[in-house]
Write an enzyme that holds these catalytic residues in place. Structure first.
Site, PDB file in Angstrom:
ATOM      1  N   LYS A   1       0.872  -1.175   0.000  1.00  0.00           N
ATOM      2  CA  LYS A   1       0.000   0.000   0.000  1.00  0.00           C
ATOM      3  C   LYS A   1       0.904   1.218   0.000  1.00  0.00           C
ATOM      4  O   LYS A   1       1.640   1.460   0.957  1.00  0.00           O
ATOM      5  CB  LYS A   1      -0.917   0.013   1.228  1.00  0.00           C
ATOM      6  CG  LYS A   1      -1.835   1.236   1.256  1.00  0.00           C
ATOM      7  CD  LYS A   1      -2.588   1.345   2.570  1.00  0.00           C
ATOM      8  CE  LYS A   1      -3.307   2.692   2.640  1.00  0.00           C
ATOM      9  NZ  LYS A   1      -3.899   2.940   3.971  1.00  0.00           N
TER      10      LYS A   1
ATOM     11  N   GLY B   1      -8.424   9.238   9.435  1.00  0.00           N
ATOM     12  CA  GLY B   1      -8.750   9.374  10.845  1.00  0.00           C
ATOM     13  C   GLY B   1      -9.836  10.370  11.186  1.00  0.00           C
ATOM     14  O   GLY B   1     -10.135  10.564  12.366  1.00  0.00           O
TER      15      GLY B   1
ATOM     16  N   ALA C   1      -9.688   5.248   3.916  1.00  0.00           N
ATOM     17  CA  ALA C   1      -9.539   6.402   4.827  1.00  0.00           C
ATOM     18  C   ALA C   1     -10.809   7.236   4.930  1.00  0.00           C
ATOM     19  O   ALA C   1     -11.527   7.451   3.958  1.00  0.00           O
ATOM     20  CB  ALA C   1      -8.381   7.301   4.422  1.00  0.00           C
ATOM     21  N   GLY C   2     -11.061   7.680   6.146  1.00  0.00           N
ATOM     22  CA  GLY C   2     -12.117   8.656   6.398  1.00  0.00           C
ATOM     23  C   GLY C   2     -13.462   8.090   6.781  1.00  0.00           C
ATOM     24  O   GLY C   2     -14.357   8.844   7.182  1.00  0.00           O
TER      25      GLY C   2
ATOM     26  N   ASN D   1      -9.412   1.756   9.706  1.00  0.00           N
ATOM     27  CA  ASN D   1      -8.654   1.416  10.905  1.00  0.00           C
ATOM     28  C   ASN D   1      -9.223   2.151  12.110  1.00  0.00           C
ATOM     29  O   ASN D   1      -9.753   1.556  13.038  1.00  0.00           O
ATOM     30  CB  ASN D   1      -7.178   1.763  10.695  1.00  0.00           C
ATOM     31  CG  ASN D   1      -6.256   1.212  11.772  1.00  0.00           C
ATOM     32  OD1 ASN D   1      -5.077   1.028  11.560  1.00  0.00           O
ATOM     33  ND2 ASN D   1      -6.766   0.929  12.965  1.00  0.00           N
ATOM     34  N   THR D   2      -9.143   3.479  12.090  1.00  0.00           N
ATOM     35  CA  THR D   2      -9.476   4.282  13.266  1.00  0.00           C
ATOM     36  C   THR D   2     -10.897   4.049  13.766  1.00  0.00           C
ATOM     37  O   THR D   2     -11.126   3.934  14.974  1.00  0.00           O
ATOM     38  CB  THR D   2      -9.273   5.774  12.957  1.00  0.00           C
ATOM     39  OG1 THR D   2      -7.955   5.976  12.448  1.00  0.00           O
ATOM     40  CG2 THR D   2      -9.466   6.611  14.207  1.00  0.00           C
TER      41      THR D   2
END
Length: 254
Positions: free
Chosen positions: A93, A154, A181-182, A203-204
């Site tokens: 990645k 995040g 992301a996001g 992830n977050t």
């Protein structure tokens, strides 16, 4: 399901391995999510040592090393080379960060790094924006997968540019694409899959939830619901109301 460099995944979920409060919580979240891919930062691996590596390998999923935190082409390429040697995979990645506050990728550095890595036999998953020109350049560089952001890493803001993401999906219908992301809520994952994206990576939103395993399962269910809805050929929106009950057979009273 789409193929990612010849690999067909059973699940549209890809999950990161950072920020979890404990190894057990991480393992429980992966089990609940059914994710087929785990992203791992080389910096995270270096900090966790052999115990962390054993934990990730024990998940039984495809490992996608990333170049998180890299701000230059040289740094990203070197990190990718080290990751391949450490994890024994050509998957990478690719992140080349260009803006410290938004963590937006550097489009020029991203294309250059992608070209170098593809020429070295890497199978590159570039973290990019929804820009059509940038996408074209990445494909020309040798990438077979695109990973546009939904919103800055995040933030949990979801799909900030729906028009751009729909345009990107429509412009390259045969390219495997992952929203990366996001994402903050499962409903956003469902929407991304309804747009026709092939997978989501987060992830977050899972790692920092009060109950990461429950949130991971919620995202997995939402992503699968969105995938099924897309495949069911949903009705198109209409400006005018249309009765769901037919008028034929209705009694007319005078």
């Amino acid at each position: 399901m789409a193929e990612f460099y010849g690999v067909t995944l059973d699940s549209p979920m890809m999950l990161g391995t950072a920020q979890y409060p404990s190894p057990k919580v991480l393992a429980d979240a992966f089990a609940a999510s059914g994710a087929g891919v785990a992203t791992v930062s080389l910096r995270r691996e270096a900090g966790g040592g052999q115990d962390f590596r054993a934990l990730i390998e024990g998940l039984g999923v495809h490992i996608l090393p990333n170049t998180a935190g890299c701000h230059s082409v040289k740094e990203a390429v070197t990190t990718a080379q080290m990751a391949r040697e450490l994890f024994g995979t050509d998957w990478i990645k690719l992140e080349v960060i260009g803006h410290a506050d938004t963590l937006q990728p550097d489009p020029f550095g991203l294309v250059e790094a992608a070209r170098i890595l593809c020429s070295e036999g890497f199978e590159v998953f570039p973290y990019t924006t929804e820009d059509l020109v940038l996408a074209e350049r990445l494909l020309q560089a040798g990438c077979e997968v695109l990973m546009p952001w939904g919103a800055p890493i995040g933030t949990g803001l979801g799909l900030n540019n729906r028009y751009g993401l729909r345009s990107l999906r429509a412009q390259f219908p045969e390219v495997a694409m992952v929203i990366d992301a996001g994402l903050g809520m499962p409903s956003q994952a469902a929407e991304a899959m309804e747009m026709g994206y092939d997978a989501i990576l987060l992830n977050t939103a899972v790692a920092q939830a009060g109950d990461p395993a429950a949130m991971a399962r919620a995202f997995a269910m939402a992503a699968e619901a969105g995938r099924l809805a897309r495949g069911a050929d949903p009705m198109a929106p209409r400006d005018m109301a249309a009765p769901s009950t037919p008028l034929i057979g209705k009694a007319w009273l005078e």
